[in-house]
Design a protein around this motif. Structure first.
Motif, PDB file in Angstrom:
ATOM      1  N   VAL A 196     -12.396   2.095  -8.052  1.00 37.75           N
ATOM      2  CA  VAL A 196     -13.461   2.805  -8.762  1.00 37.75           C
ATOM      3  C   VAL A 196     -12.992   3.202 -10.170  1.00 37.75           C
ATOM      4  O   VAL A 196     -13.706   3.039 -11.155  1.00 37.75           O
ATOM      5  CB  VAL A 196     -13.913   4.045  -7.956  1.00 37.75           C
ATOM      6  CG1 VAL A 196     -14.779   4.966  -8.800  1.00 37.75           C
ATOM      7  CG2 VAL A 196     -14.669   3.611  -6.710  1.00 37.75           C
ATOM      8  N   VAL A 197     -11.744   3.700 -10.269  1.00 41.55           N
ATOM      9  CA  VAL A 197     -11.212   4.078 -11.587  1.00 41.55           C
ATOM     10  C   VAL A 197     -11.232   2.877 -12.528  1.00 41.55           C
ATOM     11  O   VAL A 197     -11.660   2.968 -13.684  1.00 41.55           O
ATOM     12  CB  VAL A 197      -9.778   4.637 -11.463  1.00 41.55           C
ATOM     13  CG1 VAL A 197      -9.125   4.751 -12.835  1.00 41.55           C
ATOM     14  CG2 VAL A 197      -9.797   5.993 -10.795  1.00 41.55           C
TER      15      VAL A 197
ATOM     16  N   ILE B 236      -7.860  12.261  -9.463  1.00 40.14           N
ATOM     17  CA  ILE B 236      -9.097  11.910 -10.173  1.00 40.14           C
ATOM     18  C   ILE B 236      -9.792  10.741  -9.502  1.00 40.14           C
ATOM     19  O   ILE B 236     -11.023  10.714  -9.402  1.00 40.14           O
ATOM     20  CB  ILE B 236      -8.857  11.615 -11.668  1.00 40.14           C
ATOM     21  CG1 ILE B 236      -7.874  10.471 -11.834  1.00 40.14           C
ATOM     22  CG2 ILE B 236      -8.402  12.818 -12.407  1.00 40.14           C
ATOM     23  CD1 ILE B 236      -7.807   9.961 -13.243  1.00 40.14           C
ATOM     24  N   ALA B 237      -9.009   9.764  -9.006  1.00 39.25           N
ATOM     25  CA  ALA B 237      -9.613   8.592  -8.369  1.00 39.25           C
ATOM     26  C   ALA B 237     -10.405   9.030  -7.136  1.00 39.25           C
ATOM     27  O   ALA B 237     -11.560   8.620  -6.944  1.00 39.25           O
ATOM     28  CB  ALA B 237      -8.531   7.587  -7.986  1.00 39.25           C
ATOM     29  N   THR B 238      -9.788   9.910  -6.314  1.00 38.10           N
ATOM     30  CA  THR B 238     -10.475  10.393  -5.118  1.00 38.10           C
ATOM     31  C   THR B 238     -11.729  11.161  -5.514  1.00 38.10           C
ATOM     32  O   THR B 238     -12.791  10.991  -4.906  1.00 38.10           O
ATOM     33  CB  THR B 238      -9.529  11.302  -4.308  1.00 38.10           C
ATOM     34  OG1 THR B 238      -8.290  10.624  -4.141  1.00 38.10           O
ATOM     35  CG2 THR B 238     -10.100  11.612  -2.955  1.00 38.10           C
TER      36      THR B 238
ATOM     37  N   VAL C 244      -7.287   2.393  -1.914  1.00 33.66           N
ATOM     38  CA  VAL C 244      -7.739   1.157  -2.556  1.00 33.66           C
ATOM     39  C   VAL C 244      -9.101   1.358  -3.225  1.00 33.66           C
ATOM     40  O   VAL C 244      -9.270   1.053  -4.414  1.00 33.66           O
ATOM     41  CB  VAL C 244      -7.799   0.002  -1.530  1.00 33.66           C
ATOM     42  CG1 VAL C 244      -8.276  -1.264  -2.207  1.00 33.66           C
ATOM     43  CG2 VAL C 244      -6.433  -0.215  -0.895  1.00 33.66           C
ATOM     44  N   VAL C 245     -10.058   1.927  -2.464  1.00 29.33           N
ATOM     45  CA  VAL C 245     -11.391   2.137  -3.034  1.00 29.33           C
ATOM     46  C   VAL C 245     -11.334   3.062  -4.264  1.00 29.33           C
ATOM     47  O   VAL C 245     -11.820   2.693  -5.334  1.00 29.33           O
ATOM     48  CB  VAL C 245     -12.389   2.655  -1.963  1.00 29.33           C
ATOM     49  CG1 VAL C 245     -13.681   3.125  -2.602  1.00 29.33           C
ATOM     50  CG2 VAL C 245     -12.665   1.571  -0.941  1.00 29.33           C
ATOM     51  N   PRO C 246     -10.709   4.254  -4.161  1.00 31.55           N
ATOM     52  CA  PRO C 246     -10.678   5.125  -5.351  1.00 31.55           C
ATOM     53  C   PRO C 246     -10.034   4.462  -6.577  1.00 31.55           C
ATOM     54  O   PRO C 246     -10.561   4.585  -7.679  1.00 31.55           O
ATOM     55  CB  PRO C 246      -9.853   6.318  -4.880  1.00 31.55           C
ATOM     56  CG  PRO C 246     -10.057   6.372  -3.421  1.00 31.55           C
ATOM     57  CD  PRO C 246     -10.159   4.947  -2.977  1.00 31.55           C
ATOM     58  N   LEU C 247      -8.914   3.760  -6.373  1.00 27.96           N
ATOM     59  CA  LEU C 247      -8.257   3.140  -7.539  1.00 27.96           C
ATOM     60  C   LEU C 247      -9.137   2.049  -8.140  1.00 27.96           C
ATOM     61  O   LEU C 247      -9.197   1.902  -9.367  1.00 27.96           O
ATOM     62  CB  LEU C 247      -6.886   2.586  -7.155  1.00 27.96           C
ATOM     63  CG  LEU C 247      -5.830   3.638  -6.811  1.00 27.96           C
ATOM     64  CD1 LEU C 247      -4.513   2.987  -6.417  1.00 27.96           C
ATOM     65  CD2 LEU C 247      -5.606   4.590  -7.986  1.00 27.96           C
TER      66      LEU C 247
ATOM     67  N   VAL D 121      -3.433  10.874 -10.769  1.00 32.67           N
ATOM     68  CA  VAL D 121      -4.329   9.710 -10.743  1.00 32.67           C
ATOM     69  C   VAL D 121      -4.999   9.596  -9.371  1.00 32.67           C
ATOM     70  O   VAL D 121      -6.198   9.325  -9.262  1.00 32.67           O
ATOM     71  CB  VAL D 121      -3.571   8.413 -11.105  1.00 32.67           C
ATOM     72  CG1 VAL D 121      -4.485   7.204 -10.983  1.00 32.67           C
ATOM     73  CG2 VAL D 121      -3.016   8.502 -12.517  1.00 32.67           C
ATOM     74  N   ILE D 122      -4.215   9.871  -8.294  1.00 30.44           N
ATOM     75  CA  ILE D 122      -4.801   9.907  -6.950  1.00 30.44           C
ATOM     76  C   ILE D 122      -5.928  10.940  -6.924  1.00 30.44           C
ATOM     77  O   ILE D 122      -7.014  10.693  -6.391  1.00 30.44           O
ATOM     78  CB  ILE D 122      -3.737  10.296  -5.885  1.00 30.44           C
ATOM     79  CG1 ILE D 122      -2.556   9.339  -5.908  1.00 30.44           C
ATOM     80  CG2 ILE D 122      -4.359  10.443  -4.506  1.00 30.44           C
ATOM     81  CD1 ILE D 122      -2.644   8.169  -5.002  1.00 30.44           C
TER      82      ILE D 122
ATOM     83  N   LEU E 104       0.828  -1.208   0.000  1.00 34.58           N
ATOM     84  CA  LEU E 104       0.000   0.000   0.000  1.00 34.58           C
ATOM     85  C   LEU E 104       0.860   1.256   0.000  1.00 34.58           C
ATOM     86  O   LEU E 104       0.577   2.215  -0.711  1.00 34.58           O
ATOM     87  CB  LEU E 104      -0.919   0.001   1.229  1.00 34.58           C
ATOM     88  CG  LEU E 104      -2.114  -0.940   1.177  1.00 34.58           C
ATOM     89  CD1 LEU E 104      -2.855  -0.930   2.498  1.00 34.58           C
ATOM     90  CD2 LEU E 104      -3.056  -0.524   0.049  1.00 34.58           C
TER      91      LEU E 104
ATOM     92  N   ILE F 223     -13.704  10.969  -8.289  1.00 35.65           N
ATOM     93  CA  ILE F 223     -14.862  10.208  -8.765  1.00 35.65           C
ATOM     94  C   ILE F 223     -15.373   9.251  -7.699  1.00 35.65           C
ATOM     95  O   ILE F 223     -16.572   9.044  -7.579  1.00 35.65           O
ATOM     96  CB  ILE F 223     -14.589   9.480 -10.110  1.00 35.65           C
ATOM     97  CG1 ILE F 223     -13.470   8.468  -9.997  1.00 35.65           C
ATOM     98  CG2 ILE F 223     -14.304  10.478 -11.210  1.00 35.65           C
ATOM     99  CD1 ILE F 223     -13.241   7.695 -11.286  1.00 35.65           C
ATOM    100  N   ALA F 224     -14.473   8.704  -6.872  1.00 32.12           N
ATOM    101  CA  ALA F 224     -14.933   7.786  -5.827  1.00 32.12           C
ATOM    102  C   ALA F 224     -15.774   8.536  -4.800  1.00 32.12           C
ATOM    103  O   ALA F 224     -16.892   8.104  -4.474  1.00 32.12           O
ATOM    104  CB  ALA F 224     -13.739   7.117  -5.152  1.00 32.12           C
ATOM    105  N   LEU F 225     -15.277   9.675  -4.317  1.00 34.24           N
ATOM    106  CA  LEU F 225     -16.012  10.396  -3.265  1.00 34.24           C
ATOM    107  C   LEU F 225     -17.334  10.960  -3.800  1.00 34.24           C
ATOM    108  O   LEU F 225     -18.363  10.865  -3.130  1.00 34.24           O
ATOM    109  CB  LEU F 225     -15.145  11.506  -2.664  1.00 34.24           C
ATOM    110  CG  LEU F 225     -13.978  11.033  -1.791  1.00 34.24           C
ATOM    111  CD1 LEU F 225     -13.272  12.212  -1.144  1.00 34.24           C
ATOM    112  CD2 LEU F 225     -14.457  10.072  -0.702  1.00 34.24           C
TER     113      LEU F 225
END
Lengths: 271, 283
Positions: free
Chosen positions: B28-29, A107-109, B23-26, A104-105, A93, A111-113
């Motif tokens: 989701v991508v 955009i990932a955060t 982990v969750v955000p990646l 990437v962190i 991790l 769209i996830a949030l």
């Protein structure tokens, strides 16, 4: 050889010097020096947008660096006594957190949030008592702090773990032989030894969070941090005000960094 | 409380944080990259490879990144190596620490403001005007690949110098003396002793710079003026302008995939290089 080194140092510092010099420009044109004055510092410090952005940046940096130092140190200490798949997972991790590009962190955060909030908000609203405004989870200060804490926590774990592994194991053994409780040993032996590393980790985390643009650009929602403000101003054109802000930011990070360096070095000497 | 429970409790907050914010955000991508774009942007669940099939539409961004990231890394290496060598081997020990700190400090200060400095220097009234004084005409520097390359070298030089310095500094100086005592010229000593022993530092420096460059957004955005487009710029465009989450996710997933592949190949090459060196030294 010396001449070459001198050239590289000039390459590294001339741009910074030019920014600092032009921040004292008396004229209103960014690239023409017309006498010296500190008026742009005054203008920057009286600009409510700048001060709002600065406040947001400071709060986010302070909170995320604190959380990252606390949880990162806990994890580094906990990892010492752990082997096997759990440890491999954690190492993985940390490696991923450092290696995945910030963008990437970000955009990932984002769209996830946003997806999670869209899902959770109606539920909360339904459960809320009649007549009271239900809380609406949104991107903003909270998501900024959460994202910065994630990344800087990985940094803190690495820094503190390096110090822990350099520590003499016989010290903690001696302490427990002398009937100290595990917590007593931690507080009186381990903590003083790793404290410089924790503080250095805190300062680096603070600097990272304060200077971060790319993650904040995605997860800040309607909030504006100082780097976001500076970026959007640059887009609108180069002004002496940006030079003044830039000089102040560079000076502030310089102070923090030198402090972090001194702390790490002092820790080394003690060891 | 057993030691085991204690360790788990110590790891719980960081573990949860990594789970929720990494982990969750990646994941989701990855999931979104197989989805479809909603009518007003965003994401509609689906299981399709359509987004990946569309990747060639952003070929220029991938091409620029995959050319300028390695070129930038090598350029930074070529400039950083002599400096690291100077700091580790030639510099007066009294000044060594200060000189090293002076190299590292810029890396930890805002890359936004440091790149901005080059807009200033490369812009119409900066260096081009100085060159004009020599009467060769005013070259256009800002918003070119050259400007982006300068920005890259400027931004990541410190990160390259540091690991090379560490590997050269650890090097046993008696080896250099032994080599010259045995009649090797300074050039030969460098090529056969110093250079091979600094490979780990060079490898680390290149890896760090390459990884950061693959996700670069600010330098091409500020110094490339929309003409030198990286994958990072494409991602900002896709997520913040056109809100095409599914396609953006596919681009992001591909970027990470390319990074993983190139880093794996790179690690293999480096470890092969290292074992080869050991074979030689055994003889």
């Amino acid at each position: 050889m010396r001449l070459y080194a001198l050239c590289v140092y000039l390459f590294l510092y001339i741009p910074i010097g030019v920014i600092a010099l032009f921040s004292f420009n008396a004229g209103r044109h960014a690239s023409q020096l017309q006498g010296l004055s500190t008026q742009w510092y005054g203008k920057a410090l009286n600009n409510p947008f700048v001060m709002d952005a600065l406040e947001t940046s400071l709060i986010v940096a302070l909170v995320s660096a604190t959380l990252a130092s606390l949880f990162g140190t806990m994890a580094a200490v906990g990892l010492q006594g752990i082997r096997g798949p759990m440890r491999a997972t954690f190492d993985g991790l940390i490696y991923v957190a450092i290696m995945i590009p910030g963008i990437v962190i970000g955009i990932a955060t984002l769209i996830a949030l946003v997806t999670i909030f869209d899902f959770v908000n109606p539920g909360i609203a339904a459960m809320w008592p009649e007549g009271v405004e239900p809380p609406n989870l949104n991107m903003g200060m909270g998501s900024l702090i959460a994202a910065h804490t994630m990344f800087t926590m990985a940094l803190v774990v690495i820094i503190v773990r390096a110090r822990l592994s350099g520590m003499d194991a016989t010290l903690t053994e001696a302490s427990s032989d002398l009937y100290a409780t595990p917590f007593g040993t931690f507080r009186q032996v381990t903590l003083p030894l790793i404290f410089p590393a924790i503080l250095a980790g805190f300062l680096l985390s603070f600097t990272f969070s304060f200077d971060d643009f790319i993650i904040a650009f995605f997860v800040a929602g309607s909030e504006t941090t100082l780097p976001i403000y500076v970026f959007s101003s640059i887009r609108r054109g180069v002004t002496p005000e940006i030079n003044a802000i830039g000089t102040m930011v560079l000076a502030a990070s310089l102070v923090l960094l030198v402090t972090a360096q001194i702390l790490l070095r002092r820790g080394d000497k003690k060891k | 409380m057993t030691a085991r429970t204690r360790n788990w409790l110590l790891l719980a907050p960081a573990g949860t944080w990594f789970l929720v914010m990494l982990v969750v955000p990646l994941t989701v991508v990855l999931i979104f990259s197989f989805g479809e774009r909603g009518p007003a942007g965003g994401y509609v669940p689906a299981l399709t490879l359509e987004q990946y099939a569309n990747l060639p539409a952003r070929w220029t961004a991938f091409k620029n990144t995959m050319v300028l990231a390695p070129v930038g890394t090598i350029a930074a290496l070529l400039i950083a190596y002599p400096l690291a060598y100077f700091l580790a081997v030639k510099a007066d020990p009294k000044w060594k620490t200060i000189l090293l700190v002076l190299v590292i400090v810029p890396f930890w200060t805002s890359i936004l403001i440091r790149s901005y400095a080059w807009i200033f220097l490369l812009g119409g009234r900066g260096i081009p005007e100085l060159i004009d004084l020599f009467g060769i005409g005013k070259p256009r520097l800002i918003n070119t690949p050259f400007a982006v390359l300068i920005g890259i070298i400027y931004g990541y030089l410190p990160l390259m110098v540091f690991p090379i310095f560490v590997s050269l500094d650890r090097l046993d100086k008696r080896l250099l003396e032994a080599s010259s005592d045995l009649g090797a010229t300074p050039a030969r000593t460098f090529l056969q002793v110093t250079l091979p022993l600094s490979v780990p530092g060079v490898a680390t420096g290149c890896l760090l710079v390459f990884i950061l460059l693959m996700g670069e957004f600010l330098i091409p955005a500020l110094l490339g003026g929309g003409k030198v487009f990286f994958v990072g710029n494409a991602l900002v465009d896709l997520f913040l302008q056109s809100r095409n989450w599914a396609y953006g996710s596919a681009v992001a997933a591909t970027l990470v995939f390319i990074m993983l592949i190139s880093v794996t190949i790179y690690m293999r090459l480096i470890s092969r290089l290292n074992t080869q060196r050991e074979d030689v030294s055994l003889m």
